[in-house]
Design a protein around this motif. Structure first.
Motif, PDB file in Angstrom:
ATOM      1  N   TYR A 212       0.824  -1.207   0.000  1.00  0.00           N
ATOM      2  CA  TYR A 212       0.000   0.000   0.000  1.00  0.00           C
ATOM      3  C   TYR A 212       0.861   1.262   0.000  1.00  0.00           C
ATOM      4  CZ  TYR A 212      -4.057  -2.961   0.950  1.00  0.00           C
ATOM      5  OH  TYR A 212      -5.051  -3.908   0.867  1.00  0.00           O
ATOM      6  N   ALA A 215       2.356   1.698  -3.465  1.00  0.00           N
ATOM      7  CA  ALA A 215       1.357   2.192  -4.420  1.00  0.00           C
ATOM      8  C   ALA A 215       1.139   3.689  -4.233  1.00  0.00           C
ATOM      9  CB  ALA A 215       0.046   1.432  -4.238  1.00  0.00           C
ATOM     10  N   ALA A 216       1.063   4.128  -2.965  1.00  0.00           N
ATOM     11  CA  ALA A 216       0.859   5.551  -2.696  1.00  0.00           C
ATOM     12  C   ALA A 216       2.062   6.377  -3.138  1.00  0.00           C
ATOM     13  CB  ALA A 216       0.590   5.760  -1.205  1.00  0.00           C
ATOM     14  N   ASP A 273      -8.680  -2.619  -2.845  1.00  0.00           N
ATOM     15  CA  ASP A 273      -7.703  -3.159  -3.793  1.00  0.00           C
ATOM     16  C   ASP A 273      -8.142  -2.976  -5.246  1.00  0.00           C
ATOM     17  OD1 ASP A 273      -5.691  -4.245  -1.929  1.00  0.00           O
ATOM     18  OD2 ASP A 273      -7.351  -5.500  -1.263  1.00  0.00           O
ATOM     19  N   ILE A 276      -7.433   0.602  -6.185  1.00  0.00           N
ATOM     20  CA  ILE A 276      -6.008   0.853  -6.411  1.00  0.00           C
ATOM     21  C   ILE A 276      -5.601   0.349  -7.791  1.00  0.00           C
ATOM     22  CG2 ILE A 276      -3.675   0.244  -5.663  1.00  0.00           C
ATOM     23  CD1 ILE A 276      -4.740   0.179  -2.799  1.00  0.00           C
ATOM     24  N   LEU A 319      -6.317   6.067  -6.471  1.00  0.00           N
ATOM     25  CA  LEU A 319      -5.490   5.118  -5.713  1.00  0.00           C
ATOM     26  C   LEU A 319      -5.014   5.661  -4.371  1.00  0.00           C
ATOM     27  CD1 LEU A 319      -2.069   5.447  -5.696  1.00  0.00           C
ATOM     28  CD2 LEU A 319      -2.476   5.271  -8.146  1.00  0.00           C
ATOM     29  N   SER A 323      -5.030   3.562  -1.061  1.00  0.00           N
ATOM     30  CA  SER A 323      -3.734   3.096  -0.572  1.00  0.00           C
ATOM     31  C   SER A 323      -3.543   3.491   0.889  1.00  0.00           C
ATOM     32  CB  SER A 323      -2.603   3.675  -1.418  1.00  0.00           C
ATOM     33  OG  SER A 323      -2.699   3.249  -2.752  1.00  0.00           O
ATOM     34  N   GLN A 346       5.556   8.988   0.956  1.00  0.00           N
ATOM     35  CA  GLN A 346       4.976   9.605  -0.237  1.00  0.00           C
ATOM     36  C   GLN A 346       5.656  10.937  -0.549  1.00  0.00           C
ATOM     37  OE1 GLN A 346       0.886  10.748   0.244  1.00  0.00           O
ATOM     38  NE2 GLN A 346       0.796  11.748  -1.737  1.00  0.00           N
ATOM     39  N   TYR A 385       3.375  -3.113  -6.547  1.00  0.00           N
ATOM     40  CA  TYR A 385       2.160  -3.361  -5.763  1.00  0.00           C
ATOM     41  C   TYR A 385       1.674  -4.798  -5.981  1.00  0.00           C
ATOM     42  CZ  TYR A 385      -2.801  -3.219  -4.535  1.00  0.00           C
ATOM     43  OH  TYR A 385      -4.037  -3.504  -4.013  1.00  0.00           O
TER      44      TYR A 385
END
Length: 392
Positions: A212, A215-216, A273, A276, A319, A323, A346, A385
């Protein structure tokens, strides 16, 4: 407190950070003469604020797990009020930089702890929906605050920008003190440093949490890469004005906001999910589209890079809330720590992406290197991810 009132309060808290960051920007050229300094030093009032905004999240999240959400939010807002008014009395650029650095620590409170509050009160999918609504302030505040700052600086001087931030933070502080209850679950006892360190280790060794966070971080790096490269491409290579760049950039902001609103509407129904994966798909599509258009029209204007960025920003808006909701749901008892870790990562990855792309684009004659960089971040986000979630 009703859901609507809580949502409005969290949006107001979240707006403090980006408002304080961007409201001073129009006044920075004038500060060079006013405080008898140079542009590079004045720029520290922005860059060190950004650094403080990132680093403070590592501390504020665990502190809210240890002492509770309410006292940390109140302390952070109070620090913002004090440092905002203290900046009025800065007689040198050094004093102003110090005030801004401390201001950033308080102003980030609403961003990091607001996410933890939402996870305290709602399940994962509902939390993603709520974070989607709150995240719209991360677009609205940066869009309107430079306008407010420019008007205040022109009419009254740079000092009024700090008065505005101080009054806003004070109003939010009073609202928080009166209305915000403690939301940290009763079963979370708020252990000492060893407990917090144990929770952090557990999070950092969790493939799902790292998935997560990745992905972020890499998903939003597509936006930061564009932010780092687009000004040079638009103004330097395409010979457009800064005003034209600002006008075209509205497409990017609009895409992100629409993605946030879609996340708020759909996350509960489709799940974290799936949202995302959909967001990453939009980012990949936009990145490939950018490369195709730039390849076909290498000497084209802003229309070759900004419309495709809408899809990337829309995917980012889908997302990011999901996330973050996924990350803070791995260990709900450590939601503050998780929120701080994902926020710091991030921003750190985003800063690197922006700086790297800015350097790459400065050596190029077209937008293609920027487009390729954005695609690489989108591919890395999707593949990383997928790999981590398979291990979870």
């Amino acid at each position: 407190m009703s859901t609507g009132v809580l949502l409005a309060l969290l949006m107001a808290m979240t707006a403090v950070g980006p408002l304080a960051l961007n409201i001073l920007v129009p006044a920075t050229p004038g500060l060079v003469a006013t405080l008898n300094t140079d542009p590079a030093t004045v720029q520290l009032t922005v860059s060190l604020y950004l650094l403080g905004l990132a680093v403070s999240q590592l501390a504020l999240g665990p502190l809210s797990d240890r002492f509770g959400r309410r006292p940390v939010v109140i302390a952070g807002l109070l620090l913002t009020v004090v440092t905002s008014f203290a900046a009025l009395f800065a007689s040198s650029i050094t004093g102003l930089i110090v005030a801004r650095a401390f201001q950033s620590f308080g102003a980030s409170t609403g961003i990091v702890i607001g996410r933890a509050i939402i996870r305290d009160l709602y399940d994962r999918e509902r939390a993603a929906s709520m974070i989607g609504w709150v995240a719209t302030m991360m677009v609205v505040a940066p869009m309107v605050s430079p306008l407010i700052g420019g008007l205040l600086d022109t009419a009254f001087g740079w000092e009024m920008t700090f008065v505005f931030v101080g009054v806003w933070a004070l109003l939010v502080l009073i609202w928080t003190y009166v209305k915000l209850p403690e939301t940290r679950p009763d079963h979370v006892t708020g252990g000492g440093p060893s407990y917090l360190a144990s929770e952090a280790r557990t999070l950092l060794t969790s493939p799902a949490f790292n998935g997560y966070v990745l992905a972020a971080a890499l998903g939003s790096a597509t936006f930061f890469a564009f932010l780092g490269g687009a000004p040079h491409v638009t103004i330097g290579l395409m010979n457009e004005s800064s005003a034209a760049y600002g006008a075209w950039f509205i497409i990017t902001a609009l895409g992100y906001m629409m993605g946030n609103l879609a996340a708020a509407k759909l996350s509960q129904r489709l799940g974290v999910d799936a949202m995302i994966r959909t967001g990453l798909g939009f980012e990949l599509f936009g990145a490939v589209l950018t490369i195709a258009i730039v390849w076909l029209f290498p000497l084209g204007g802003p229309a070759t890079i900004f419309p495709p960025q809408f899809f990337i920003s829309f995917g980012n808006g889908l997302l990011l809330p999901n996330s973050i909701a996924g990350a803070v749901s791995i260990r709900p008892q450590a939601a503050g720590t998780a929120s701080g870790l994902v926020g710091f990562t991030q921003m750190a990855v985003g800063a690197i992406a922006a700086q790297m792309t800015s350097w790459i684009v400065s050596l190029s004659l077209t937008a293609m290197p920027m487009a390729v960089t954005i695609l690489l971040f989108a591919v890395a986000a999707m593949s990383g991810y997928a790999w981590l979630m398979r291990r979870a």
